[in-house]
Write a protein that holds these residues in place. Structure first.
Motif, PDB file in Angstrom:
ATOM      1  N   UNK A  74       0.851  -1.197   0.000  1.00 53.91           N
ATOM      2  CA  UNK A  74       0.000   0.000   0.000  1.00 53.91           C
ATOM      3  C   UNK A  74       0.887   1.248   0.000  1.00 53.91           C
ATOM      4  N   UNK A  75       1.899   1.217   0.873  1.00 57.07           N
ATOM      5  CA  UNK A  75       2.829   2.341   0.976  1.00 57.07           C
ATOM      6  C   UNK A  75       3.533   2.583  -0.363  1.00 57.07           C
ATOM      7  N   UNK A  76       3.966   1.496  -0.978  1.00 60.48           N
ATOM      8  CA  UNK A  76       4.658   1.591  -2.278  1.00 60.48           C
ATOM      9  C   UNK A  76       3.724   2.203  -3.330  1.00 60.48           C
ATOM     10  N   UNK A  77       2.488   1.743  -3.359  1.00 60.12           N
ATOM     11  CA  UNK A  77       1.534   2.252  -4.356  1.00 60.12           C
ATOM     12  C   UNK A  77       1.331   3.758  -4.173  1.00 60.12           C
ATOM     13  N   UNK A  78       1.257   4.192  -2.913  1.00 62.88           N
ATOM     14  CA  UNK A  78       1.096   5.622  -2.620  1.00 62.88           C
ATOM     15  C   UNK A  78       2.337   6.393  -3.085  1.00 62.88           C
ATOM     16  N   UNK A  79       3.508   5.846  -2.747  1.00 62.98           N
ATOM     17  CA  UNK A  79       4.769   6.513  -3.136  1.00 62.98           C
ATOM     18  C   UNK A  79       4.872   6.682  -4.649  1.00 62.98           C
ATOM     19  N   UNK A  80       4.440   5.661  -5.381  1.00 60.20           N
ATOM     20  CA  UNK A  80       4.538   5.715  -6.844  1.00 60.20           C
ATOM     21  C   UNK A  80       3.518   6.713  -7.402  1.00 60.20           C
ATOM     22  N   UNK A  99      -3.644  -2.339   8.812  1.00 59.18           N
ATOM     23  CA  UNK A  99      -4.996  -1.785   8.649  1.00 59.18           C
ATOM     24  C   UNK A  99      -4.971  -0.272   8.934  1.00 59.18           C
ATOM     25  N   UNK A 100      -4.264   0.096  10.009  1.00 57.67           N
ATOM     26  CA  UNK A 100      -4.167   1.520  10.362  1.00 57.67           C
ATOM     27  C   UNK A 100      -3.525   2.299   9.209  1.00 57.67           C
ATOM     28  N   UNK A 101      -2.443   1.745   8.710  1.00 56.30           N
ATOM     29  CA  UNK A 101      -1.706   2.399   7.618  1.00 56.30           C
ATOM     30  C   UNK A 101      -2.622   2.632   6.413  1.00 56.30           C
ATOM     31  N   UNK A 103      -5.875   2.704   6.368  1.00 57.78           N
ATOM     32  CA  UNK A 103      -6.946   3.659   6.714  1.00 57.78           C
ATOM     33  C   UNK A 103      -6.420   5.091   6.617  1.00 57.78           C
ATOM     34  N   UNK A 104      -5.202   5.281   7.112  1.00 59.51           N
ATOM     35  CA  UNK A 104      -4.613   6.623   7.071  1.00 59.51           C
ATOM     36  C   UNK A 104      -4.438   7.123   5.648  1.00 59.51           C
ATOM     37  N   UNK A 105      -4.197   6.193   4.738  1.00 62.81           N
ATOM     38  CA  UNK A 105      -4.043   6.595   3.331  1.00 62.81           C
ATOM     39  C   UNK A 105      -5.388   6.726   2.625  1.00 62.81           C
ATOM     40  N   UNK A 106      -6.465   6.415   3.369  1.00 56.38           N
ATOM     41  CA  UNK A 106      -7.824   6.526   2.800  1.00 56.38           C
ATOM     42  C   UNK A 106      -7.963   5.761   1.493  1.00 56.38           C
ATOM     43  N   UNK A 107      -7.520   4.517   1.516  1.00 56.20           N
ATOM     44  CA  UNK A 107      -7.650   3.693   0.310  1.00 56.20           C
ATOM     45  C   UNK A 107      -9.121   3.408   0.026  1.00 56.20           C
ATOM     46  N   UNK A 108      -9.361   2.943  -1.181  1.00 54.98           N
ATOM     47  CA  UNK A 108     -10.730   2.729  -1.625  1.00 54.98           C
ATOM     48  C   UNK A 108     -11.420   1.588  -0.899  1.00 54.98           C
ATOM     49  N   UNK A 124     -10.768  -0.915  14.540  1.00 52.72           N
ATOM     50  CA  UNK A 124      -9.632  -0.025  14.254  1.00 52.72           C
ATOM     51  C   UNK A 124     -10.137   1.273  13.616  1.00 52.72           C
ATOM     52  N   UNK A 125     -11.081   1.141  12.690  1.00 50.39           N
ATOM     53  CA  UNK A 125     -11.618   2.334  12.014  1.00 50.39           C
ATOM     54  C   UNK A 125     -12.310   3.243  13.024  1.00 50.39           C
ATOM     55  N   UNK A 126     -13.038   2.639  13.976  1.00 48.12           N
ATOM     56  CA  UNK A 126     -13.756   3.438  14.991  1.00 48.12           C
ATOM     57  C   UNK A 126     -12.742   4.208  15.838  1.00 48.12           C
ATOM     58  N   UNK A 127     -11.663   3.526  16.203  1.00 49.82           N
ATOM     59  CA  UNK A 127     -10.631   4.139  17.045  1.00 49.82           C
ATOM     60  C   UNK A 127     -10.059   5.395  16.381  1.00 49.82           C
TER      61      UNK A 127
END
Ligand code: LLP
Length: 385
Positions: A74-80, A99-101, A103-108, A124-127
């Motif tokens: 996910x991180x790689x996809x965001x970086x690219x 999951x947190x990561x 969510x933070x990137x607001x993936x689809x 996790x999303x509620x938190x």
């Protein structure tokens, strides 16, 4: 097939390395994109097949989304630079951190693979005060007729929810206010060459699409996964898949309701043929029963033959083609008997220093390389610059 210039360039390079023909990659991407656009289908490229930066940049540029199976992907996809709204995250074992990561990137979308995972993502999303888009991965119990190690859609496989779990899933979903069910997801296996398999999948998806509608869910997305196989035997004749025929099956048999989107997660069919593993022959061992070519590349660079007994076409790209044909077992330097790229491979008589190309290695090649025997990380070379 390698041009004279390319071969001359190879001569000056240290082996082994992956060679990526970016022209083949681009042509494949264009062909796939234009076919999918015809049917208004959306494709998320499965990063697991190849997450080389240069390859990913081409794929992003061509307008594909990203299908990820780890937080790092996910991180790689965001970086690219993939649009988060075109990133989906699948996998049977997503950790809380991942999951947190995501969510933070607001993936689809998260492709959820168990009833318990629903509650975990919801918590996790509620938190973090987020709403997670999710698709339920359903095991359709469709036989992909492919290698047992890359079949995923049978009841005995670990992936997704079984159909009998769906009532429980719907019950749990009702209590999950931080989840939004956007779709259902399927993936029956990889290297599928019999297109009938996809027709069977469509019939299953239709049934489940109706089931969800009857239970009050108007799904926005039908995600049918990837799996389209490539021709490992004829990389030069069948370099690019017939994407039109592939998508036409889905167009014909999938009953999407107005407004429903159809998503695909192709990996192999987009990147396999653009990559070759290039190595040099270190030693020729002539025996009474067998002749061996010992290469400077091994299962640490390309694991598929050792792991799945997978076939890859092997070519001597520098030998004189007028040489007599000799049968060789083509092996690597690793201390394992399975470190063998091909048995009884017919090649022009070969010698130390000749260059060998192992073709159709762009998918699940470089990404599965390992450091076993403290081998050096395999390098990459590109057709441009
Ligand atoms: N979506 C999901 C959920 C998957 O599990 C996979 C592949 C794909 C999409 C992409 O499938 P493709 O279009 O590439 O067939 N390492 C093996 C292949 C493992 C495939 C795993 N899942 C090999 O080298 O053959």
């Amino acid at each position: 097939m390698f041009s004279r210039d390319t071969l001359a360039r190879f001569q000056n390079l240290e082996t082994p390395f992956y060679y990526y023909d970016l022209n083949v990659l681009d042509q494949t991407l264009i062909s796939c994109k234009s076919a999918s656009d015809k049917f208004d289908f959306h494709i998320h490229y499965a990063l697991k097949a190849n997450f080389n930066d240069v390859v990913l940049k081409s794929i992003k540029k061509a307008g594909f989304g990203a299908d990820c199976v780890s937080g790092n992907e996910v991180k790689k996809a965001i970086e690219i630079g993939f649009d988060p709204d075109k990133i989906v995250f699948a996998g049977v074992g997503k950790s809380d951190k991942e999951i947190v990561e995501a969510l933070n990137h607001e993936i689809n979308c998260f492709n959820v693979e168990s009833v318990q995972e629903l509650s975990v993502i919801n918590e996790v999303a509620a938190k973090y005060n987020k709403k997670a888009g999710i698709a339920i991965r359903i095991n359709p119990n469709v036989d992909a007729h492919t290698h047992q190690y890359i079949t995923t859609g049978l009841e005995e496989n670990k992936f997704g929810l079984n159909q009998w779990e769906l009532p429980a899933c719907v019950e749990v979903l009702k209590g999950c206010s931080n989840l939004e069910l956007i779709g259902i997801h399927f993936h029956v296996g990889s290297q599928i060459t019999n297109l009938e398999v996809f027709k069977s999948l469509c019939i299953k998806v239709n049934e489940l699409n109706t089931w969800f509608q009857e239970h009050g869910f108007d799904l926005k997305v039908l995600n049918v996964g990837g799996g389209l196989g490539v021709d490992y035997h004829h990389p030069d004749e069948n370099t690019i898949n017939d994407f039109m025929s592939y998508f036409a099956i889905y167009n014909q048999f999938l009953e999407r309701r107005p407004g429903q989107e159809v998503h695909f997660e192709l990996g192999r069919a987009l990147v396999a043929q653009c990559g070759s593993l290039i190595s040099r022959i270190l030693y020729v061992k002539n025996g009474l029963k067998k002749n061996f070519l010992v290469l400077d590349a091994g299962m640490t660079e390309l694991m598929r033959p050792a792991l799945y007994q997978a076939y890859h076409k092997i070519e001597n790209i520098t030998a004189d083609s007028a040489n007599p044909i000799v049968s060789y077992d083509v092996v690597g330097p690793i201390c394992e008997s399975t470190d063998c790229f091909g048995k009884e491979v017919e090649l022009p008589e070969s010698k130390r220093g000749d260059m060998i190309a192992i073709r159709t290695a762009g998918a699940y090649g470089e990404v599965m390389a390992s450091g076993y025997n403290l081998r050096e990380r395999v390098k990459s070379v590109y057709s441009e610059g």
